[in-house]
Design a protein around this motif. Sequence first.
Motif, PDB file in Angstrom:
ATOM      1  N   PRO A   1       5.674  -4.283  23.786  1.00 17.74           N
ATOM      2  CA  PRO A   1       4.262  -3.969  23.631  1.00 17.74           C
ATOM      3  C   PRO A   1       3.869  -4.008  22.151  1.00 17.74           C
ATOM      4  O   PRO A   1       4.640  -3.607  21.283  1.00 17.74           O
ATOM      5  CB  PRO A   1       4.141  -2.548  24.180  1.00 17.74           C
ATOM      6  N   THR A   2       2.687  -4.496  21.862  1.00 18.23           N
ATOM      7  CA  THR A   2       2.212  -4.560  20.486  1.00 18.23           C
ATOM      8  C   THR A   2       1.627  -3.211  20.107  1.00 18.23           C
ATOM      9  O   THR A   2       0.584  -2.810  20.614  1.00 18.23           O
ATOM     10  CB  THR A   2       1.152  -5.659  20.313  1.00 18.23           C
ATOM     11  N   ARG A   3       2.325  -2.505  19.229  1.00 13.60           N
ATOM     12  CA  ARG A   3       1.864  -1.189  18.796  1.00 13.60           C
ATOM     13  C   ARG A   3       1.968  -1.149  17.280  1.00 13.60           C
ATOM     14  O   ARG A   3       3.005  -0.804  16.719  1.00 13.60           O
ATOM     15  CB  ARG A   3       2.690  -0.078  19.433  1.00 13.60           C
ATOM     16  N   THR A   4       0.907  -1.540  16.624  1.00 11.35           N
ATOM     17  CA  THR A   4       0.913  -1.675  15.182  1.00 11.35           C
ATOM     18  C   THR A   4      -0.021  -0.655  14.549  1.00 11.35           C
ATOM     19  O   THR A   4      -1.147  -0.471  15.009  1.00 11.35           O
ATOM     20  CB  THR A   4       0.468  -3.094  14.772  1.00 11.35           C
ATOM     21  N   VAL A   5       0.436   0.003  13.510  1.00  9.71           N
ATOM     22  CA  VAL A   5      -0.430   0.895  12.755  1.00  9.71           C
ATOM     23  C   VAL A   5      -1.443   0.039  12.000  1.00  9.71           C
ATOM     24  O   VAL A   5      -1.064  -0.953  11.371  1.00  9.71           O
ATOM     25  CB  VAL A   5       0.394   1.733  11.756  1.00  9.71           C
ATOM     26  N   PRO A   6      -2.740   0.346  12.053  1.00 11.06           N
ATOM     27  CA  PRO A   6      -3.723  -0.434  11.302  1.00 11.06           C
ATOM     28  C   PRO A   6      -3.329  -0.555   9.838  1.00 11.06           C
ATOM     29  O   PRO A   6      -2.784   0.382   9.238  1.00 11.06           O
ATOM     30  CB  PRO A   6      -5.013   0.376  11.474  1.00 11.06           C
ATOM     31  N   THR A   7      -3.605  -1.727   9.250  1.00 16.77           N
ATOM     32  CA  THR A   7      -3.184  -1.991   7.883  1.00 16.77           C
ATOM     33  C   THR A   7      -3.686  -0.939   6.907  1.00 16.77           C
ATOM     34  O   THR A   7      -2.967  -0.538   5.986  1.00 16.77           O
ATOM     35  CB  THR A   7      -3.675  -3.388   7.455  1.00 16.77           C
ATOM     36  N   ASP A   8      -4.911  -0.460   7.117  1.00 20.34           N
ATOM     37  CA  ASP A   8      -5.461   0.507   6.172  1.00 20.34           C
ATOM     38  C   ASP A   8      -4.815   1.879   6.306  1.00 20.34           C
ATOM     39  O   ASP A   8      -5.022   2.762   5.463  1.00 20.34           O
ATOM     40  CB  ASP A   8      -6.983   0.616   6.327  1.00 20.34           C
ATOM     41  N   GLU A   9      -4.016   2.092   7.370  1.00 15.30           N
ATOM     42  CA  GLU A   9      -3.309   3.356   7.540  1.00 15.30           C
ATOM     43  C   GLU A   9      -1.834   3.245   7.163  1.00 15.30           C
ATOM     44  O   GLU A   9      -1.165   4.255   6.987  1.00 15.30           O
ATOM     45  CB  GLU A   9      -3.427   3.838   8.992  1.00 15.30           C
ATOM     46  N   ALA A  10      -1.311   2.038   7.069  1.00 17.98           N
ATOM     47  CA  ALA A  10       0.095   1.822   6.718  1.00 17.98           C
ATOM     48  C   ALA A  10       0.262   1.960   5.211  1.00 17.98           C
ATOM     49  O   ALA A  10      -0.531   1.426   4.427  1.00 17.98           O
ATOM     50  CB  ALA A  10       0.544   0.441   7.174  1.00 17.98           C
ATOM     51  N   THR A  11       1.298   2.657   4.809  1.00 17.45           N
ATOM     52  CA  THR A  11       1.538   2.871   3.382  1.00 17.45           C
ATOM     53  C   THR A  11       2.985   2.574   3.051  1.00 17.45           C
ATOM     54  O   THR A  11       3.847   2.477   3.929  1.00 17.45           O
ATOM     55  CB  THR A  11       1.223   4.329   2.982  1.00 17.45           C
ATOM     56  N   GLY A  12       3.257   2.451   1.758  1.00 16.51           N
ATOM     57  CA  GLY A  12       4.627   2.304   1.299  1.00 16.51           C
ATOM     58  C   GLY A  12       5.069   0.865   1.135  1.00 16.51           C
ATOM     59  O   GLY A  12       4.350  -0.086   1.467  1.00 16.51           O
ATOM     60  N   GLU A  13       6.310   0.754   0.650  1.00 20.29           N
ATOM     61  CA  GLU A  13       6.901  -0.561   0.395  1.00 20.29           C
ATOM     62  C   GLU A  13       8.172  -0.710   1.221  1.00 20.29           C
ATOM     63  O   GLU A  13       8.964   0.216   1.338  1.00 20.29           O
ATOM     64  CB  GLU A  13       7.225  -0.716  -1.091  1.00 20.29           C
ATOM     65  N   LEU A  14       8.345  -1.885   1.799  1.00 13.70           N
ATOM     66  CA  LEU A  14       9.535  -2.198   2.577  1.00 13.70           C
ATOM     67  C   LEU A  14      10.455  -3.050   1.717  1.00 13.70           C
ATOM     68  O   LEU A  14      10.083  -4.148   1.283  1.00 13.70           O
ATOM     69  CB  LEU A  14       9.141  -2.944   3.853  1.00 13.70           C
ATOM     70  N   VAL A  15      11.657  -2.536   1.466  1.00 11.53           N
ATOM     71  CA  VAL A  15      12.632  -3.232   0.619  1.00 11.53           C
ATOM     72  C   VAL A  15      13.757  -3.777   1.488  1.00 11.53           C
ATOM     73  O   VAL A  15      14.388  -3.023   2.242  1.00 11.53           O
ATOM     74  CB  VAL A  15      13.211  -2.286  -0.454  1.00 11.53           C
ATOM     75  N   PHE A  16      14.001  -5.073   1.383  1.00  8.65           N
ATOM     76  CA  PHE A  16      15.108  -5.723   2.095  1.00  8.65           C
ATOM     77  C   PHE A  16      16.259  -5.853   1.093  1.00  8.65           C
ATOM     78  O   PHE A  16      16.335  -6.813   0.319  1.00  8.65           O
ATOM     79  CB  PHE A  16      14.668  -7.078   2.637  1.00  8.65           C
ATOM     80  N   ALA A  17      17.141  -4.865   1.106  1.00  4.62           N
ATOM     81  CA  ALA A  17      18.115  -4.702   0.028  1.00  4.62           C
ATOM     82  C   ALA A  17      19.088  -5.866  -0.097  1.00  4.62           C
ATOM     83  O   ALA A  17      19.441  -6.269  -1.212  1.00  4.62           O
ATOM     84  CB  ALA A  17      18.884  -3.397   0.234  1.00  4.62           C
ATOM     85  N   ALA A  18      19.548  -6.417   1.026  1.00  2.00           N
ATOM     86  CA  ALA A  18      20.564  -7.470   0.960  1.00  2.00           C
ATOM     87  C   ALA A  18      20.027  -8.766   0.360  1.00  2.00           C
ATOM     88  O   ALA A  18      20.762  -9.501  -0.292  1.00  2.00           O
ATOM     89  CB  ALA A  18      21.123  -7.735   2.354  1.00  2.00           C
ATOM     90  N   SER A  19      18.752  -9.037   0.571  1.00  2.00           N
ATOM     91  CA  SER A  19      18.164 -10.282   0.075  1.00  2.00           C
ATOM     92  C   SER A  19      17.368 -10.099  -1.201  1.00  2.00           C
ATOM     93  O   SER A  19      17.045 -11.069  -1.886  1.00  2.00           O
ATOM     94  CB  SER A  19      17.242 -10.877   1.142  1.00  2.00           C
ATOM     95  N   GLY A  20      17.006  -8.852  -1.508  1.00  2.00           N
ATOM     96  CA  GLY A  20      16.200  -8.590  -2.689  1.00  2.00           C
ATOM     97  C   GLY A  20      14.712  -8.745  -2.468  1.00  2.00           C
ATOM     98  O   GLY A  20      13.914  -8.551  -3.389  1.00  2.00           O
ATOM     99  N   ALA A  21      14.305  -9.073  -1.257  1.00  2.00           N
ATOM    100  CA  ALA A  21      12.882  -9.259  -0.964  1.00  2.00           C
ATOM    101  C   ALA A  21      12.191  -7.916  -0.777  1.00  2.00           C
ATOM    102  O   ALA A  21      12.823  -6.917  -0.422  1.00  2.00           O
ATOM    103  CB  ALA A  21      12.712 -10.112   0.287  1.00  2.00           C
ATOM    104  N   LYS A  22      10.882  -7.914  -1.026  1.00  2.00           N
ATOM    105  CA  LYS A  22      10.075  -6.718  -0.848  1.00  2.00           C
ATOM    106  C   LYS A  22       8.750  -7.093  -0.201  1.00  2.00           C
ATOM    107  O   LYS A  22       8.299  -8.232  -0.303  1.00  2.00           O
ATOM    108  CB  LYS A  22       9.808  -6.026  -2.196  1.00  2.00           C
ATOM    109  N   ALA A  23       8.132  -6.121   0.469  1.00  2.00           N
ATOM    110  CA  ALA A  23       6.834  -6.368   1.090  1.00  2.00           C
ATOM    111  C   ALA A  23       6.069  -5.057   1.201  1.00  2.00           C
ATOM    112  O   ALA A  23       6.664  -4.002   1.422  1.00  2.00           O
ATOM    113  CB  ALA A  23       7.006  -7.002   2.470  1.00  2.00           C
TER     114      ALA A  23
END
Length: 370
Positions: free
Chosen positions: A278-300
């Motif tokens: 099921p698609t259950r996504t927090v609205p973008t304006d309510e989502a906070t923080g940074e997601l770090v992908f440690a093994a690859s060094g990518a961030k979002a």
Amino acid sequence: MSRMKVLTSSRMGRRFLDSSFAAALATPHGVDRYVEMLDPLWSRTETRAEVTDVERKTADSVTLTLRPNASWAGFKAGQFVKLSVEIDGIRRTRCYSPANSQFRRDGRIELTIKVDPKGLVSPWLLANATPGMLVQISPAQGDFHIPLPHPRSILLISGGSGITPVMSMLRTLTDRAYIGKVTFLHYAFTEDDVIYRDELAEIEAKYEGVRIIRAYTNADNGDLQGFFSKEHLVAADKHYAEAETFLCGPMPLMDSVRAVFEAEGISDRLHLEQFAAPTRTVPTDEATGELVFAASGAKADNNGQTILEQAEAAGLNPDYGCRIGICNACVSTKLTGITRNVLTGDINTDNDVNIKPCISAPCGDVSIDL
């Protein structure tokens, strides 16, 4: 006869190959690496299978017949397996349900795969699958199967590629000479999109207790037209409340059936297998923080979607199978942060713990080993 041939064909040789002593002698590659030169299907640790037949029943599906090695322990009709193939040097894994009877005499497995235009594995299989190709499969998994003893009345409801597990149930029931009543309600866009159209007609003609109801959403030549409703349910089986119902299909169909059964107070008679979360996504304006992908060094920047979806949007290619939290193919270590299970709403605050990125969304800053 060569010494190797004598060794691998004798009982003593098989014990030798299965021993830890043999594994030590075969270092650094292991026993499998050497024996598979003689028999590519042989493995002490993996269930491998050879593709023996490839059929394209519709324009957007491919049916594979697999001959598994001796590690295969069988399945219950309705369960799924994880199929792994190598694409551009990378092993990719997806979940598919066998469509054959669990009592198929030759022990082979039939997988019918509907192509996801946005996917990777299904389009590749449609274009490239050929007899002789080797794949890896997992042991059968899942609780979606008909219980023993069998109910007296069974209602099967499917849509699109969701036909495969319930087709397996139907074939298994006919192989067991089931004497109860089976109603099979299947939804497709048009007649040409029904993967097992001819076989379903043959089964209905052969077995008095089987009734096939064809519902087309984009055509008017079916038994029913349009999308699932209470009226469709009554038309398919007016005694539906007395049957055990098994459901598999796209989320809109699943949601509609669940709503009707809940309204009727018979949810305990509904058993389901879903192949999309099921698609259950927090609205973008309510989502906070940074997601770090440690093994690859990518961030979002966290956008509220699942970690798997955000990883893919960031250009990563993490392993996954079912995308609904069942198969465990995507399990990764959350290093720090808080995540939410999008299916249950449960919050995970632990660090250095395994989570399922396909059903986990970040709550603020999160670091994960991807």
